[in-house]
Scaffold this motif. Structure first.
Motif, PDB file in Angstrom:
ATOM      1  N   SER A 133     -10.694  -5.113  -1.023  1.00 43.48           N
ATOM      2  CA  SER A 133      -9.413  -4.451  -0.799  1.00 43.48           C
ATOM      3  C   SER A 133      -9.367  -3.765   0.558  1.00 43.48           C
ATOM      4  N   VAL A 134     -10.468  -3.090   0.923  1.00 46.63           N
ATOM      5  CA  VAL A 134     -10.537  -2.441   2.237  1.00 46.63           C
ATOM      6  C   VAL A 134     -10.337  -3.476   3.342  1.00 46.63           C
ATOM      7  N   ASN A 135     -11.024  -4.606   3.223  1.00 46.13           N
ATOM      8  CA  ASN A 135     -10.919  -5.651   4.246  1.00 46.13           C
ATOM      9  C   ASN A 135      -9.508  -6.219   4.342  1.00 46.13           C
ATOM     10  N   GLN A 136      -8.881  -6.474   3.189  1.00 49.47           N
ATOM     11  CA  GLN A 136      -7.549  -7.064   3.198  1.00 49.47           C
ATOM     12  C   GLN A 136      -6.492  -6.079   3.691  1.00 49.47           C
ATOM     13  N   LEU A 137      -6.610  -4.819   3.288  1.00 51.68           N
ATOM     14  CA  LEU A 137      -5.652  -3.816   3.762  1.00 51.68           C
ATOM     15  C   LEU A 137      -5.816  -3.574   5.255  1.00 51.68           C
ATOM     16  N   LEU A 186       3.573  -5.484  -0.354  1.00 45.70           N
ATOM     17  CA  LEU A 186       3.126  -6.217  -1.535  1.00 45.70           C
ATOM     18  C   LEU A 186       1.603  -6.227  -1.633  1.00 45.70           C
ATOM     19  N   THR A 187       0.923  -6.262  -0.482  1.00 42.63           N
ATOM     20  CA  THR A 187      -0.536  -6.154  -0.478  1.00 42.63           C
ATOM     21  C   THR A 187      -0.961  -4.804  -1.041  1.00 42.63           C
ATOM     22  N   GLY A 188      -0.232  -3.752  -0.673  1.00 45.98           N
ATOM     23  CA  GLY A 188      -0.524  -2.423  -1.208  1.00 45.98           C
ATOM     24  C   GLY A 188      -0.362  -2.367  -2.714  1.00 45.98           C
ATOM     25  N   LEU A 189       0.680  -3.021  -3.245  1.00 50.18           N
ATOM     26  CA  LEU A 189       0.874  -3.055  -4.685  1.00 50.18           C
ATOM     27  C   LEU A 189      -0.200  -3.899  -5.377  1.00 50.18           C
ATOM     28  N   SER A 190      -0.745  -4.858  -4.668  1.00 47.44           N
ATOM     29  CA  SER A 190      -1.776  -5.728  -5.235  1.00 47.44           C
ATOM     30  C   SER A 190      -3.135  -5.049  -5.292  1.00 47.44           C
ATOM     31  N   LEU A 191      -3.455  -4.235  -4.276  1.00 51.20           N
ATOM     32  CA  LEU A 191      -4.822  -3.720  -4.129  1.00 51.20           C
ATOM     33  C   LEU A 191      -4.927  -2.200  -4.098  1.00 51.20           C
ATOM     34  N   GLY A 192      -3.802  -1.514  -3.943  1.00 52.63           N
ATOM     35  CA  GLY A 192      -3.841  -0.067  -3.715  1.00 52.63           C
ATOM     36  C   GLY A 192      -4.318   0.751  -4.888  1.00 52.63           C
ATOM     37  N   ASN A 193      -4.306   0.190  -6.098  1.00 51.20           N
ATOM     38  CA  ASN A 193      -4.652   0.979  -7.284  1.00 51.20           C
ATOM     39  C   ASN A 193      -6.131   1.346  -7.353  1.00 51.20           C
TER      40      ASN A 193
END
Length: 503
Positions: free
Chosen positions: A378-382, A416-423
């Protein structure tokens, strides 16, 4: 205890002959026709509902069986739920007959039983067939036609259920895909009990904004992908059902968000799962996205016409402008066209194929070692996603409206990336970070509105009126650009919440 595994289809009895023809292609061991009277019980306070339990007494030929279904799960149209059945005398539930392990500790079963009241009933004729499929698999097909009834009224019921009696779950989908070819059939992710409770409580399906996927940092990457795809499909199907029920276009806005969320996760995880891009449901997802791509334009027109066209109140010839926009909006697909897609065989096959693929993914063995942990991923993708946004915006202090709009897709993908991985990170910080970018997205939506007016202005043959339109557009753009530049500067200075947790 039994684990009920079934596919549920919402059906149209006008096509009953198609169902019979489909089933005639299979080896039928037995068939029967019965009338089923079912009464569902709960307390006035809905204590069973709060425990995610459903309690009914079913009467067939004057013999009664009580059934309680405990918490299970629904993926697409596949329902998996533990159920307990006990024969009883009469029509009142006898809770002590059930296995005591199903109840929470310290439950007062007798007090609960005393408080039970009938909530709703379902009465339907059931035609059923026991179908033998290869690999020693038996599937019971039940075709139910009748009503759900409460003191609030009654609604029609027409469903086809495929229940796995024994054997290979994959064969359930083999038969299901043939039924999905029948016209006007959809996979159902809402049970009879859910519909009954909603009717009894005079409730409707509220619109649900797309929220963070419920992943956590303990998951592997593939487990997180599974959770995300289930989250997106649930968003899609829920709002499909909302639209079928109430025909409001606002539900389609969240339906489209579900499509975009699934597409974003294909991009995020494409290198983490072998042949992910070749999954059998992806092409149909792209078809669905194309079929509803006009919705963004529809809602741009709708925003311009909100509150009797309040946004346009000081524009030149505002009445003429509103009439033109209303006409353009009416040229977009109507309810009949939308219903045709949602009740099409292709859409039903898409959800069915996607569901089967998710079930198979769920059964895979996932690595849980640190190198495959979702938090590092998630860190890498964000970093990657928001790095692209920062690079695009940071060195542009005087962006034009067109330049801002060119980044609209990039910002939406990043959200949308934030909604996918931010949790997997602290929610409060994630929400604070998103809020600034949502403000920018709202500003870009307003630019889309201005673009509609600009296109109308370019087609205006009256040169004086065209110039008046262009002056109004320029004032709107200048005001909006000033506000967007301030929001952009604040957003770019905001601490990256996923990096903050790494320090």
């Amino acid at each position: 205890m039994e684990i009920e595994i079934e596919l549920k289809f919402i059906f149209n009895e006008d096509f009953a002959d198609n169902l019979y023809q489909t089933l005639n292609k299979w080896h039928c061991i037995s068939s029967k026709n019965q009338f089923l009277h079912n009464v569902y019980f709960d307390t006035a306070e809905r204590n069973l509902r709060q425990l995610d339990m459903g309690l009914r007494v079913r009467t067939i030929d004057e013999k009664s069986v009580q059934t309680i279904k405990t918490a299970g799960k629904v993926i697409g149209g596949l329902h998996q739920r533990p159920e307990y059945n006990e024969p009883i005398e009469g029509s009142r539930p006898e809770l002590a007959r059930f296995n005591s392990k199903i109840w929470p500790e310290d439950s007062d079963i007798q007090a609960l039983e005393n408080a039970l009241i009938p909530i709703f009933s379902t009465d339907f004729n059931r035609q059923s067939w026991l179908i033998e499929i290869e690999e020693d698999t038996l599937v019971e097909v039940a075709y139910d036609v009748g009503f759900i009834e409460t003191n609030q009224g009654k609604v029609p019921l027409c469903e086809v259920e495929l229940e796995l009696v024994k054997g290979d779950e994959k064969q359930l989908f083999t038969l299901g895909k043939q039924i999905a070819q029948i016209p006007d059939v959809r996979l159902g992710n809402v049970s009879k009990a859910q519909r009954g409770y909603m009717l009894a409580d005079n409730a409707t399906f509220p619109i649900k904004k797309l929220v963070h996927s419920p992943i956590d940092e303990k998951l592997s990457i593939k487990q997180a992908l599974l959770v995300n795809l289930q989250h997106g499909l649930k968003q899609l199907q829920y709002h499909e059902n909302c639209y079928i029920e109430n025909k409001t276009r606002e539900t389609l806005q969240e339906f489209l968000q579900g499509i975009k969320f699934l597409h974003q996760n294909i991009i995020l995880f494409k290198s983490e799962l072998e042949n992910f891009n070749k999954a059998p449901w992806i092409e149909d997802l792209h078809w669905l996205a194309r079929s509803f791509s006009w919705l963004d334009e529809y809602f741009t027109h709708a925003r311009l016409l909100e509150d009797k066209g309040f946004y346009l109140r000081k524009s030149p010839k505002s009445k003429l402008l509103k009439a033109t926009i209303k006409h353009q909006k009416q040229l977009l697909p109507n309810d009949d066209a939308i219903i045709t897609i949602l009740k099409s065989s292709r859409y039903c096959q898409f959800v069915l194929t996607f569901t089967q693929w998710l079930i198979q993914l769920e059964k895979s063995t996932f690595s849980g070692d640190k190198s495959n942990n979702i938090k590092a991923f998630s860190v890498n993708q964000l970093d990657k996603t928001w790095g692209q946004v920062s690079l695009a915006l940071k060195n542009n202090d005087a962006l034009t409206a067109e330049q801002f709009l060119s980044f609209q897709g990039l910002i939406e993908s990043s959200l949308l990336t934030g909604l996918s991985l931010g949790n997997v990170f602290e929610k409060q910080k994630s929400d604070a970070f998103r809020a600034l970018w949502l403000d920018i997205k709202q500003g870009l939506d307003e630019f889309s509105m201005i673009n509609i007016i600009s296109e109308i202005a370019q087609d205006e043959t009256d040169s004086v009126l065209r110039q008046d339109y262009l002056k109004w557009i320029k004032r709107k753009e200048e005001s909006l650009l000033s506000a967007l530049h301030q929001s952009k500067q604040q957003a770019l200075r905001k601490t990256l919440y996923w990096q903050e947790e790494q320090n």
